[in-house]
Design a protein around this motif. Structure first.
Motif, PDB file in Angstrom:
ATOM      1  N   ASN A 193    -122.601  85.374  32.701  1.00 30.20           N
ATOM      2  CA  ASN A 193    -123.347  85.293  33.960  1.00 30.20           C
ATOM      3  C   ASN A 193    -122.622  85.954  35.119  1.00 30.20           C
ATOM      4  OD1 ASN A 193    -125.394  83.630  32.767  1.00 30.20           O
ATOM      5  ND2 ASN A 193    -123.919  81.945  32.868  1.00 30.20           N
ATOM      6  N   ASN A 194    -121.456  86.549  34.854  1.00 29.53           N
ATOM      7  CA  ASN A 194    -120.632  87.121  35.912  1.00 29.53           C
ATOM      8  C   ASN A 194    -120.400  86.091  37.017  1.00 29.53           C
ATOM      9  OD1 ASN A 194    -120.010  90.385  36.567  1.00 29.53           O
ATOM     10  ND2 ASN A 194    -119.664  88.935  38.216  1.00 29.53           N
ATOM     11  N   ALA A 195    -120.031  84.881  36.603  1.00 30.87           N
ATOM     12  CA  ALA A 195    -119.793  83.788  37.550  1.00 30.87           C
ATOM     13  C   ALA A 195    -118.332  83.677  37.950  1.00 30.87           C
ATOM     14  CB  ALA A 195    -120.257  82.463  36.943  1.00 30.87           C
ATOM     15  N   ILE A 196    -117.460  84.475  37.347  1.00 31.84           N
ATOM     16  CA  ILE A 196    -116.020  84.392  37.607  1.00 31.84           C
ATOM     17  C   ILE A 196    -115.588  85.595  38.441  1.00 31.84           C
ATOM     18  CG2 ILE A 196    -113.726  84.272  36.563  1.00 31.84           C
ATOM     19  CD1 ILE A 196    -115.088  83.072  34.067  1.00 31.84           C
ATOM     20  N   TYR A 197    -114.836  85.290  39.507  1.00 31.18           N
ATOM     21  CA  TYR A 197    -114.402  86.326  40.437  1.00 31.18           C
ATOM     22  C   TYR A 197    -112.909  86.211  40.716  1.00 31.18           C
ATOM     23  CZ  TYR A 197    -119.325  87.177  41.259  1.00 31.18           C
ATOM     24  OH  TYR A 197    -120.655  87.487  41.088  1.00 31.18           O
ATOM     25  N   ASP A 198    -112.303  87.341  41.021  1.00 26.56           N
ATOM     26  CA  ASP A 198    -110.896  87.405  41.379  1.00 26.56           C
ATOM     27  C   ASP A 198    -110.683  86.732  42.736  1.00 26.56           C
ATOM     28  OD1 ASP A 198    -108.206  88.055  41.429  1.00 26.56           O
ATOM     29  OD2 ASP A 198    -108.526  90.221  41.343  1.00 26.56           O
ATOM     30  N   ALA A 199    -109.486  86.230  42.945  1.00 26.16           N
ATOM     31  CA  ALA A 199    -109.131  85.591  44.206  1.00 26.16           C
ATOM     32  C   ALA A 199    -109.471  86.499  45.387  1.00 26.16           C
ATOM     33  CB  ALA A 199    -107.642  85.270  44.220  1.00 26.16           C
ATOM     34  N   GLY A 200    -110.163  85.938  46.363  1.00 27.87           N
ATOM     35  CA  GLY A 200    -110.500  86.670  47.572  1.00 27.87           C
ATOM     36  C   GLY A 200    -111.701  87.586  47.472  1.00 27.87           C
ATOM     37  N   ALA A 201    -112.239  87.772  46.278  1.00 27.46           N
ATOM     38  CA  ALA A 201    -113.382  88.675  46.097  1.00 27.46           C
ATOM     39  C   ALA A 201    -114.688  88.000  46.500  1.00 27.46           C
ATOM     40  CB  ALA A 201    -113.468  89.133  44.644  1.00 27.46           C
ATOM     41  N   ALA A 202    -115.508  88.738  47.243  1.00 30.75           N
ATOM     42  CA  ALA A 202    -116.852  88.239  47.565  1.00 30.75           C
ATOM     43  C   ALA A 202    -117.681  88.244  46.291  1.00 30.75           C
ATOM     44  CB  ALA A 202    -117.495  89.130  48.618  1.00 30.75           C
ATOM     45  N   TRP A 203    -118.708  87.402  46.243  1.00 35.44           N
ATOM     46  CA  TRP A 203    -119.577  87.337  45.074  1.00 35.44           C
ATOM     47  C   TRP A 203    -121.028  87.478  45.498  1.00 35.44           C
ATOM     48  CZ3 TRP A 203    -123.222  83.444  44.409  1.00 35.44           C
ATOM     49  CH2 TRP A 203    -123.129  82.350  45.280  1.00 35.44           C
ATOM     50  N   ARG A 204    -121.875  87.834  44.518  1.00 32.16           N
ATOM     51  CA  ARG A 204    -123.317  87.986  44.757  1.00 32.16           C
ATOM     52  C   ARG A 204    -124.083  87.376  43.585  1.00 32.16           C
ATOM     53  NH1 ARG A 204    -120.521  92.067  46.442  1.00 32.16           N
ATOM     54  NH2 ARG A 204    -120.944  93.110  48.409  1.00 32.16           N
ATOM     55  N   PHE A 205    -125.237  86.835  43.873  1.00 31.99           N
ATOM     56  CA  PHE A 205    -126.091  86.336  42.799  1.00 31.99           C
ATOM     57  C   PHE A 205    -126.533  87.470  41.882  1.00 31.99           C
ATOM     58  CE2 PHE A 205    -126.617  82.413  45.240  1.00 31.99           C
ATOM     59  CZ  PHE A 205    -126.593  81.477  44.226  1.00 31.99           C
ATOM     60  N   SER A 206    -126.648  88.686  42.423  1.00 36.08           N
ATOM     61  CA  SER A 206    -127.123  89.817  41.628  1.00 36.08           C
ATOM     62  C   SER A 206    -126.074  90.333  40.637  1.00 36.08           C
ATOM     63  CB  SER A 206    -127.556  90.963  42.547  1.00 36.08           C
ATOM     64  OG  SER A 206    -126.473  91.407  43.337  1.00 36.08           O
ATOM     65  N   ASP A 207    -124.810  90.027  40.857  1.00 32.41           N
ATOM     66  CA  ASP A 207    -123.744  90.504  39.973  1.00 32.41           C
ATOM     67  C   ASP A 207    -123.946  89.975  38.554  1.00 32.41           C
ATOM     68  OD1 ASP A 207    -122.528  91.670  42.186  1.00 32.41           O
ATOM     69  OD2 ASP A 207    -121.064  90.052  42.443  1.00 32.41           O
ATOM     70  N   GLY A 208    -124.239  90.868  37.613  1.00 29.92           N
ATOM     71  CA  GLY A 208    -124.335  90.489  36.211  1.00 29.92           C
ATOM     72  C   GLY A 208    -125.529  89.640  35.836  1.00 29.92           C
ATOM     73  N   THR A 209    -126.522  89.578  36.716  1.00 29.41           N
ATOM     74  CA  THR A 209    -127.727  88.779  36.432  1.00 29.41           C
ATOM     75  C   THR A 209    -128.963  89.652  36.634  1.00 29.41           C
ATOM     76  OG1 THR A 209    -128.167  87.985  38.690  1.00 29.41           O
ATOM     77  CG2 THR A 209    -126.547  86.723  37.395  1.00 29.41           C
ATOM     78  N   GLY A 210    -130.120  89.057  36.418  1.00 29.62           N
ATOM     79  CA  GLY A 210    -131.375  89.753  36.653  1.00 29.62           C
ATOM     80  C   GLY A 210    -131.929  89.492  38.042  1.00 29.62           C
ATOM     81  N   LEU A 211    -131.197  88.767  38.871  1.00 30.50           N
ATOM     82  CA  LEU A 211    -131.673  88.421  40.205  1.00 30.50           C
ATOM     83  C   LEU A 211    -131.537  89.606  41.148  1.00 30.50           C
ATOM     84  CD1 LEU A 211    -130.120  84.855  40.518  1.00 30.50           C
ATOM     85  CD2 LEU A 211    -132.461  85.462  39.894  1.00 30.50           C
ATOM     86  N   LYS A 212    -132.620  89.927  41.806  1.00 25.29           N
ATOM     87  CA  LYS A 212    -132.654  91.041  42.760  1.00 25.29           C
ATOM     88  C   LYS A 212    -133.490  90.626  43.962  1.00 25.29           C
ATOM     89  CE  LYS A 212    -130.590  93.734  39.770  1.00 25.29           C
ATOM     90  NZ  LYS A 212    -129.248  93.270  39.596  1.00 25.29           N
ATOM     91  N   GLY A 213    -133.182  91.207  45.105  1.00 26.93           N
ATOM     92  CA  GLY A 213    -133.969  90.943  46.307  1.00 26.93           C
ATOM     93  C   GLY A 213    -133.913  89.492  46.733  1.00 26.93           C
ATOM     94  N   LEU A 214    -135.006  89.038  47.336  1.00 25.65           N
ATOM     95  CA  LEU A 214    -135.088  87.675  47.837  1.00 25.65           C
ATOM     96  C   LEU A 214    -135.281  86.704  46.677  1.00 25.65           C
ATOM     97  CD1 LEU A 214    -135.015  86.327  50.631  1.00 25.65           C
ATOM     98  CD2 LEU A 214    -137.503  86.292  50.573  1.00 25.65           C
ATOM     99  N   ILE A 215    -134.369  85.742  46.539  1.00 28.75           N
ATOM    100  CA  ILE A 215    -134.497  84.744  45.477  1.00 28.75           C
ATOM    101  C   ILE A 215    -134.856  83.395  46.092  1.00 28.75           C
ATOM    102  CG2 ILE A 215    -133.051  85.864  43.763  1.00 28.75           C
ATOM    103  CD1 ILE A 215    -130.699  84.160  44.675  1.00 28.75           C
ATOM    104  N   ASP A 216    -135.652  82.645  45.363  1.00 32.43           N
ATOM    105  CA  ASP A 216    -136.139  81.346  45.809  1.00 32.43           C
ATOM    106  C   ASP A 216    -135.474  80.268  44.973  1.00 32.43           C
ATOM    107  OD1 ASP A 216    -137.556  79.067  46.509  1.00 32.43           O
ATOM    108  OD2 ASP A 216    -139.515  80.045  46.399  1.00 32.43           O
ATOM    109  N   PHE A 217    -134.832  79.321  45.626  1.00 32.08           N
ATOM    110  CA  PHE A 217    -134.132  78.244  44.932  1.00 32.08           C
ATOM    111  C   PHE A 217    -135.063  77.081  44.587  1.00 32.08           C
ATOM    112  CE2 PHE A 217    -130.832  80.596  47.080  1.00 32.08           C
ATOM    113  CZ  PHE A 217    -129.873  80.700  46.092  1.00 32.08           C
ATOM    114  N   GLY A 218    -136.324  77.181  44.968  1.00 36.45           N
ATOM    115  CA  GLY A 218    -137.298  76.152  44.626  1.00 36.45           C
ATOM    116  C   GLY A 218    -137.269  74.932  45.518  1.00 36.45           C
TER     117      GLY A 218
END
Length: 117
Positions: free
Chosen positions: A21-46
């Motif tokens: 799921n690309n859920a692991i990041y290096d220390a200090g690195a910013a993360w995105r929901f789109s990294d390694g997933t199919g999520l793009k654009g505006l996402i709805d958390f329900g």
């Protein structure tokens, strides 16, 4: 539940490429929901909240690798065990006792993260 990385982390990076799921990041690195997933654009958390999947989020740790709980599915639906824990040479990828999710919830999160792929 999710997996977390404890402060015993030696920053070897073995866990990062193992996460489906690309859920692991290096220390200090910013993360995105789109990294390694199919999520793009505006996402709805329900729950009435939305977010741009490509928008950078602040690092959860500046000292050690970290796991984004909203992207961690404990490898459910991909592998029989969390791959980060399986490859960690110092056993610092452990159960996050503060985040509890059923197998059904983890499968639903996996499907949500990878919709559109």
């Amino acid at each position: 539940m999710a997996i977390k990385i404890t402060d015993e982390c030696i920053n070897c990076g073995a866990c990062e490429p193992e996460c489906p799921n690309n859920a692991i990041y290096d220390a200090g690195a910013a993360w995105r929901f789109s990294d390694g997933t199919g999520l793009k654009g505006l996402i709805d958390f329900g729950d009435g909240n939305t977010l741009n999947a490509e928008e950078a989020q602040a690092a959860l740790s500046d000292d050690i690798y970290y796991i984004v709980p909203d992207k961690c599915t404990e490898c459910v639906g991909f592998h029989d065990e969390p791959q980060c824990a399986a490859v960690c040479p110092v056993d610092c990828c452990v159960d996050d006792e503060d985040i509890r999710e059923t197998e059904e919830e983890l499968l639903a999160k996996k499907d949500w993260l990878h919709m559109g792929e």
